[in-house]
Design a protein around this motif. Structure first.
Motif, mmCIF file in Angstrom:
data_model
loop_
_atom_site.group_PDB
_atom_site.id
_atom_site.type_symbol
_atom_site.label_atom_id
_atom_site.label_comp_id
_atom_site.label_asym_id
_atom_site.label_seq_id
_atom_site.Cartn_x
_atom_site.Cartn_y
_atom_site.Cartn_z
ATOM 1 N N MET A 125 0.839 -1.175 0.000
ATOM 2 C CA MET A 125 0.000 0.000 0.000
ATOM 3 C C MET A 125 0.886 1.240 0.000
ATOM 4 O O MET A 125 1.823 1.343 0.761
ATOM 5 C CB MET A 125 -0.899 -0.022 1.241
ATOM 6 N N ALA A 126 0.569 2.157 -0.875
ATOM 7 C CA ALA A 126 1.332 3.398 -0.988
ATOM 8 C C ALA A 126 1.115 4.254 0.256
ATOM 9 O O ALA A 126 0.011 4.351 0.765
ATOM 10 C CB ALA A 126 0.902 4.162 -2.227
ATOM 11 N N SER A 127 2.174 4.863 0.726
ATOM 12 C CA SER A 127 2.098 5.699 1.913
ATOM 13 C C SER A 127 1.444 7.035 1.571
ATOM 14 O O SER A 127 1.909 7.759 0.697
ATOM 15 C CB SER A 127 3.501 5.931 2.470
ATOM 16 N N ILE A 128 0.375 7.338 2.273
ATOM 17 C CA ILE A 128 -0.340 8.602 2.067
ATOM 18 C C ILE A 128 0.550 9.773 2.463
ATOM 19 O O ILE A 128 0.524 10.824 1.823
ATOM 20 C CB ILE A 128 -1.643 8.621 2.896
ATOM 21 N N ILE A 129 1.357 9.599 3.495
ATOM 22 C CA ILE A 129 2.234 10.676 3.966
ATOM 23 C C ILE A 129 3.265 11.016 2.895
ATOM 24 O O ILE A 129 3.501 12.197 2.611
ATOM 25 C CB ILE A 129 2.913 10.291 5.293
ATOM 26 N N VAL A 130 3.871 9.995 2.305
ATOM 27 C CA VAL A 130 4.856 10.236 1.244
ATOM 28 C C VAL A 130 4.197 10.953 0.076
ATOM 29 O O VAL A 130 4.736 11.938 -0.448
ATOM 30 C CB VAL A 130 5.505 8.909 0.776
ATOM 31 N N VAL B 154 5.247 14.767 -1.082
ATOM 32 C CA VAL B 154 5.773 14.964 -2.440
ATOM 33 C C VAL B 154 4.891 15.911 -3.236
ATOM 34 O O VAL B 154 5.393 16.837 -3.891
ATOM 35 C CB VAL B 154 5.936 13.601 -3.163
ATOM 36 N N ILE B 155 3.588 15.728 -3.182
ATOM 37 C CA ILE B 155 2.702 16.592 -3.967
ATOM 38 C C ILE B 155 2.719 18.015 -3.417
ATOM 39 O O ILE B 155 2.683 18.988 -4.187
ATOM 40 C CB ILE B 155 1.270 16.019 -4.073
ATOM 41 N N LEU B 156 2.823 18.167 -2.097
ATOM 42 C CA LEU B 156 2.885 19.509 -1.507
ATOM 43 C C LEU B 156 4.151 20.242 -1.951
ATOM 44 O O LEU B 156 4.095 21.404 -2.373
ATOM 45 C CB LEU B 156 2.829 19.425 0.020
ATOM 46 N N LEU C 70 11.736 21.239 -5.555
ATOM 47 C CA LEU C 70 11.596 20.127 -6.502
ATOM 48 C C LEU C 70 12.614 19.034 -6.200
ATOM 49 O O LEU C 70 12.287 17.839 -6.224
ATOM 50 C CB LEU C 70 11.744 20.626 -7.939
ATOM 51 N N ALA C 71 13.838 19.436 -5.881
ATOM 52 C CA ALA C 71 14.870 18.456 -5.512
ATOM 53 C C ALA C 71 14.493 17.726 -4.226
ATOM 54 O O ALA C 71 14.687 16.505 -4.120
ATOM 55 C CB ALA C 71 16.224 19.144 -5.364
ATOM 56 N N ALA C 72 13.940 18.443 -3.257
ATOM 57 C CA ALA C 72 13.517 17.808 -2.002
ATOM 58 C C ALA C 72 12.404 16.794 -2.251
ATOM 59 O O ALA C 72 12.412 15.699 -1.670
ATOM 60 C CB ALA C 72 13.062 18.865 -0.998
ATOM 61 N N ALA C 73 11.462 17.138 -3.116
ATOM 62 C CA ALA C 73 10.379 16.207 -3.443
ATOM 63 C C ALA C 73 10.934 14.953 -4.112
ATOM 64 O O ALA C 73 10.496 13.835 -3.813
ATOM 65 C CB ALA C 73 9.352 16.886 -4.357
ATOM 66 N N GLN C 74 11.910 15.130 -4.990
ATOM 67 C CA GLN C 74 12.511 13.978 -5.676
ATOM 68 C C GLN C 74 13.271 13.105 -4.682
ATOM 69 O O GLN C 74 13.215 11.875 -4.770
ATOM 70 C CB GLN C 74 13.433 14.474 -6.802
ATOM 71 N N VAL C 75 13.951 13.714 -3.738
ATOM 72 C CA VAL C 75 14.678 12.941 -2.720
ATOM 73 C C VAL C 75 13.704 12.138 -1.869
ATOM 74 O O VAL C 75 13.935 10.953 -1.600
ATOM 75 C CB VAL C 75 15.540 13.886 -1.836
ATOM 76 N N PHE D 101 7.624 21.589 -16.487
ATOM 77 C CA PHE D 101 8.264 20.296 -16.246
ATOM 78 C C PHE D 101 8.202 19.902 -14.771
ATOM 79 O O PHE D 101 8.228 18.721 -14.450
ATOM 80 C CB PHE D 101 9.697 20.288 -16.781
ATOM 81 N N THR D 102 8.087 20.875 -13.886
ATOM 82 C CA THR D 102 7.835 20.565 -12.477
ATOM 83 C C THR D 102 6.470 19.900 -12.331
ATOM 84 O O THR D 102 6.316 18.918 -11.596
ATOM 85 C CB THR D 102 7.894 21.849 -11.625
ATOM 86 N N PHE D 103 5.488 20.419 -13.041
ATOM 87 C CA PHE D 103 4.147 19.829 -13.031
ATOM 88 C C PHE D 103 4.182 18.397 -13.576
ATOM 89 O O PHE D 103 3.608 17.485 -12.979
ATOM 90 C CB PHE D 103 3.194 20.698 -13.854
ATOM 91 N N PHE D 104 4.879 18.194 -14.698
ATOM 92 C CA PHE D 104 4.991 16.845 -15.270
ATOM 93 C C PHE D 104 5.701 15.904 -14.302
ATOM 94 O O PHE D 104 5.310 14.737 -14.158
ATOM 95 C CB PHE D 104 5.737 16.871 -16.605
ATOM 96 N N THR D 105 6.742 16.398 -13.643
ATOM 97 C CA THR D 105 7.463 15.575 -12.669
ATOM 98 C C THR D 105 6.546 15.173 -11.519
ATOM 99 O O THR D 105 6.596 14.034 -11.058
ATOM 100 C CB THR D 105 8.689 16.343 -12.128
ATOM 101 N N ALA D 106 5.710 16.096 -11.071
ATOM 102 C CA ALA D 106 4.783 15.799 -9.979
ATOM 103 C C ALA D 106 3.812 14.696 -10.369
ATOM 104 O O ALA D 106 3.613 13.741 -9.609
ATOM 105 C CB ALA D 106 4.021 17.063 -9.576
ATOM 106 N N ILE D 107 3.221 14.817 -11.537
ATOM 107 C CA ILE D 107 2.247 13.806 -11.990
ATOM 108 C C ILE D 107 2.926 12.454 -12.187
ATOM 109 O O ILE D 107 2.452 11.422 -11.684
ATOM 110 C CB ILE D 107 1.560 14.264 -13.296
ATOM 111 N N LEU D 108 4.034 12.446 -12.919
ATOM 112 C CA LEU D 108 4.734 11.183 -13.182
ATOM 113 C C LEU D 108 5.262 10.562 -11.891
ATOM 114 O O LEU D 108 5.219 9.337 -11.723
ATOM 115 C CB LEU D 108 5.882 11.412 -14.164
ATOM 116 N N GLY D 109 5.743 11.395 -10.965
ATOM 117 C CA GLY D 109 6.249 10.879 -9.691
ATOM 118 C C GLY D 109 5.170 10.212 -8.862
ATOM 119 O O GLY D 109 5.393 9.155 -8.261
ATOM 120 N N GLU D 110 3.994 10.805 -8.828
ATOM 121 C CA GLU D 110 2.882 10.214 -8.072
ATOM 122 C C GLU D 110 2.445 8.878 -8.677
ATOM 123 O O GLU D 110 2.238 7.897 -7.971
ATOM 124 C CB GLU D 110 1.698 11.174 -8.009
ATOM 125 N N VAL D 111 2.314 8.841 -9.996
ATOM 126 C CA VAL D 111 1.892 7.602 -10.660
ATOM 127 C C VAL D 111 2.989 6.540 -10.529
ATOM 128 O O VAL D 111 2.703 5.355 -10.333
ATOM 129 C CB VAL D 111 1.512 7.863 -12.133
#
Length: 185
Positions: free
Chosen positions: A1-6, A10-12, A62-67, A147-157
């Motif tokens: 199960m994916a962590s809701i907190i993560v 990340v999305i925030l 953006l780097a923090a979200a990726q980390v 590209f930040t927006f694209f990274t957010a969507i692709l990262g979540e999926v």
């Protein structure tokens, strides 16, 4: 199960980075050529430098979200095994596309911030050339925000696909620590 907190963290971070990228585009420096009081030199007067701070803030968030995302998923290749199938293949493809869009976004935000921070000082009249006040080209920060927006969507999926494949692996033989040699005694 994916962590809701993560997912929430990340999305925030990505949404704030996107907002800062858009703000940087709207507040990028503009300049006018102005002669000094003695009319010996022309110099550039820049109206604002806030876009540099917005760009750097977006870059760091953006780097923090990726980390956070890569730490939670153990960068896809570390940690326990994933169950072969569609979820793992989808996670791999999304992992690659997430990194590509992340690198493009970071490059745009970094280039825009560096160029926005660069200010042409002055040039004397004796050079005989007109002074060009260098500013950030329109759309650099916007491309970083997109590209930040694209990274957010692709990262979540990606994280959802990764979690689905990880959870499907369960115990042995994909995710367990035991050696499956039972039938071969």
């Amino acid at each position: 199960m994916a962590s809701i907190i993560v997912q929430a963290v990340v999305i925030l971070l990505d949404v704030i980075a996107f907002g800062l990228g858009v703000a940087a585009e709207q507040r990028r420096s503009r300049a006018t050529v102005t002669p000094d009081a003695a009319k010996e030199y022309d110099f550039c007067v820049y109206d604002s430098d806030i876009a540099t701070g917005y760009g750097v803030g977006a870059l760091l968030l953006l780097a923090a979200a990726q980390v956070v995302l890569m730490t939670a998923s153990r960068c896809f290749c570390c940690g326990r095994g994933l169950k072969p199938g569609g979820s793992r293949a989808c996670a791999l493809i999304l992992f690659l596309f997430t990194w590509v869009t992340f690198l493009i976004a970071e490059a745009c935000l970094l280039a825009g911030s560096v160029r926005n921070a660069y200010h042409t000082r002055y040039r004397g009249i004796f050079y005989g050339e007109s002074l060009s006040c260098e500013t950030v080209r329109k759309g650099v920060f916007a491309a970083g925000a997109a590209f930040t927006f694209f990274t957010a969507i692709l990262g979540e999926v990606y994280y959802l696909s990764y979690s689905k494949s990880r959870d499907a692996a369960g115990g042995a033989p994909y995710g367990g620590s035991s050696i499956g040699m039972g039938p071969y005694n």
